[in-house]
Design an enzyme around this catalytic site. Structure first.
Site, PDB file in Angstrom:
ATOM      1  N   TYR A  95      -1.544  -1.060  10.115  1.00 18.20           N
ATOM      2  CA  TYR A  95      -1.693  -1.335   8.686  1.00 18.20           C
ATOM      3  C   TYR A  95      -0.457  -0.905   7.911  1.00 18.20           C
ATOM      4  O   TYR A  95       0.086  -1.657   7.099  1.00 18.20           O
ATOM      5  CB  TYR A  95      -2.926  -0.598   8.167  1.00 18.20           C
TER       6      TYR A  95
ATOM      7  N   SER B 176       0.842  -1.195   0.000  1.00 16.67           N
ATOM      8  CA  SER B 176       0.000   0.000   0.000  1.00 16.67           C
ATOM      9  C   SER B 176       0.874   1.240   0.000  1.00 16.67           C
ATOM     10  O   SER B 176       2.005   1.228   0.508  1.00 16.67           O
ATOM     11  CB  SER B 176      -0.893   0.017   1.243  1.00 16.67           C
TER      12      SER B 176
END
Length: 256
Positions: free
Chosen positions: A163, A148
């Site tokens: 995350y 990401s």
């Protein structure tokens, strides 16, 4: 490709997800697909729809990517399909299954930290390790890992510290494994999407979504199909000299 190889894709049953878009793109390009997802019933439905729509072999099976026993069972099920001739040989593994953590750091718990790490980072490790030997033995393979832009920017999109940390771990994993597997014919690459129109951002407000879109140079978030196209490119013959690559799919939101 005429179904000469099978792409194994995790996290591929959510109707608005990158995984299902990737499975459909592989099928459109002539690959067979193995759809693995925590929702096993849904994975089977998706597989049947792919065969119906694209005329390629497809197989759906349940898996909890954070559970080694479940991953090994899914591998055995897919391998049995290959052995029986219902699927062609495994040629790609795409690790998409993941969860986010839109929680401020001081509000996180150890359980949340572990779960986000387990699904995103450990899941990528377990699935890759389970399916890799067949590709090494065949002398050809593609591994694509879902990271990401949050790993590169330190959050700033939707997921926060756990995350971002898990997705950063995936980048290190990708590069180290690519170096180790260099001579085997198996390449290992990562994609780092920015904001994408998926359900992973459920809970964000209209104002947050507008701010995100407004911060992106191209003026919008990505479609799942755009990310899928990047993933399937990294699994194609055209990408044979790319390994250890981090492919940004972010509309210019993070420029190196």
């Amino acid at each position: 490709m005429s179904s000469q190889r099978t792409a194994v894709i995790t996290g591929a049953s959510s109707e608005n997800g990158i995984g299902i878009a990737t499975a459909r793109r592989f099928a459109r390009d002539g690959w067979a697909v193995a759809v693995l997802d925590l929702a096993g019933d849904r994975a089977e439905v998706v597989a049947k729809s792919i065969t119906s729509e694209h005329g390629v072999p497809a197989f759906g099976h349940a898996v909890d990517v954070a559970d080694e026993t479940a991953v090994d069972a899914a591998r055995d099920a897919v391998t049995a399909e290959v052995t029986a001739g219902r699927l062609p040989e495994i040629g790609a593994v795409v690790n998409i299954a993941g969860i986010t953590s839109p929680v401020d750091f001081l509000d996180t718990t150890l359980d949340l930290w572990r779960r986000v790490m387990d699904v995103n980072a450990t899941g990528t490790y377990l699935v890759t390790k389970a399916f890799l030997p067949r590709m090494v033995d065949s002398g050809w393979g593609r591994i694509v890992n879902m990271s990401s832009v949050s790993a590169q920017r330190g959050g700033g999109v939707f997921g926060k510290v756990p995350y971002s940390a898990a997705k950063a771990a995936i980048l290190g994993f990708t590069k180290a494994l690519a170096r180790e597997l260099g001579p085997t014919g198996v390449t290992v690459n990562a994609v780092t999407p920015g904001a994408v129109d998926t359900d992973i951002r459920v809970g964000s407000t209209a104002e947050q979504e507008a701010q995100i879109a407004g911060s992106i140079p191209v003026g919008r978030t990505a479609t799942t199909e755009e990310v899928a196209a990047a993933i399937t490119f990294l699994c194609s013959a055209d990408s044979s000299y790319l390994t250890g690559v981090t492919l940004d799919v972010n509309g210019g939101s993070h420029l190196h």
